[in-house]
Scaffold this motif. Structure first.
Motif, short mmCIF file in Angstrom:
data_model
loop_
_atom_site.label_atom_id
_atom_site.label_comp_id
_atom_site.label_asym_id
_atom_site.label_seq_id
_atom_site.Cartn_x
_atom_site.Cartn_y
_atom_site.Cartn_z
N PHE A 39 5.48 -4.99 3.90
CA PHE A 39 6.45 -5.31 4.92
C PHE A 39 6.28 -5.03 6.35
O PHE A 39 5.96 -3.94 6.53
N ASP A 40 6.40 -5.97 7.36
CA ASP A 40 6.19 -5.87 8.86
C ASP A 40 7.59 -6.44 9.28
O ASP A 40 7.77 -7.80 8.94
N PRO A 41 8.41 -5.91 9.97
CA PRO A 41 9.45 -6.62 10.54
C PRO A 41 9.56 -7.64 11.70
O PRO A 41 10.36 -8.58 11.63
N LEU A 42 8.27 -7.70 12.16
CA LEU A 42 7.98 -8.95 12.99
C LEU A 42 7.49 -10.17 12.30
O LEU A 42 7.31 -11.20 12.86
N ASN A 43 7.15 -9.76 10.88
CA ASN A 43 6.26 -10.74 10.19
C ASN A 43 7.56 -11.60 9.30
O ASN A 43 8.32 -10.93 8.91
#
Length: 151
Positions: A39-43
């Protein structure tokens, strides 16, 4: 001249502060499945791998206090379903989309036939040698024609 100095002063010397908050999930995990990538908050686009008997994704997430979260299309999930997790605050909205991939009962084997090797023509096969040689010859002939001197 004074106008230019004033313009440069405005552009470069006056500090301008722009504050912007990114609307995003702080963390996200899937209890009954697996994200294809970390998980990446910007993706905002992910794929979730589920077992074949699971019909709903259990999300575990963290957001800021003033943010509301809604989950759409999270029932009776089939292979290639799309689940949307929407986060909103007073002014912005962000959608995280999750494509669902379920495990198949059977794995079908596909046998690919090898194609016979096709013969390539001479020019195509040796073009990396022929094209530079022809260019060199043309440049050399152009040089001789342009700078031709009679003795």
């Amino acid at each position: 001249m004074k106008n230019w100095l004033f313009f440069l002063f405005l552009v470069f010397l006056i500090p301008i502060q722009v504050k912007a908050e990114d609307l995003k999930l702080n963390s996200l995990s899937i209890k009954n499945g697996e994200l294809s990538i970390p998980f990446d908050p910007l993706n905002t686009s992910y794929t979730i791998l589920l077992e074949k008997d699971i019909e709903k994704v259990d999300f575990l997430y963290e957001v800021e206090n003033d943010v509301s979260v809604t989950i759409q299309d999270n029932i009776n999930l089939q292979n290639n379903s799309i689940v949307t997790l929407t986060i909103k605050n007073a002014s912005d909205t962000v959608n995280y989309t999750f494509q669902i991939l379920k495990e198949e009962e059977e794995i079908k084997e596909v046998f690919l036939e090898e194609k016979p090797e096709e013969k390539l023509n001479f020019m195509y096969q040796y073009k990396i040698y022929i094209i530079p040689a022809i260019c060199f010859i043309l440049l050399f002939l152009s040089y001789k024609v342009i700078f031709w001197h009679k003795k």
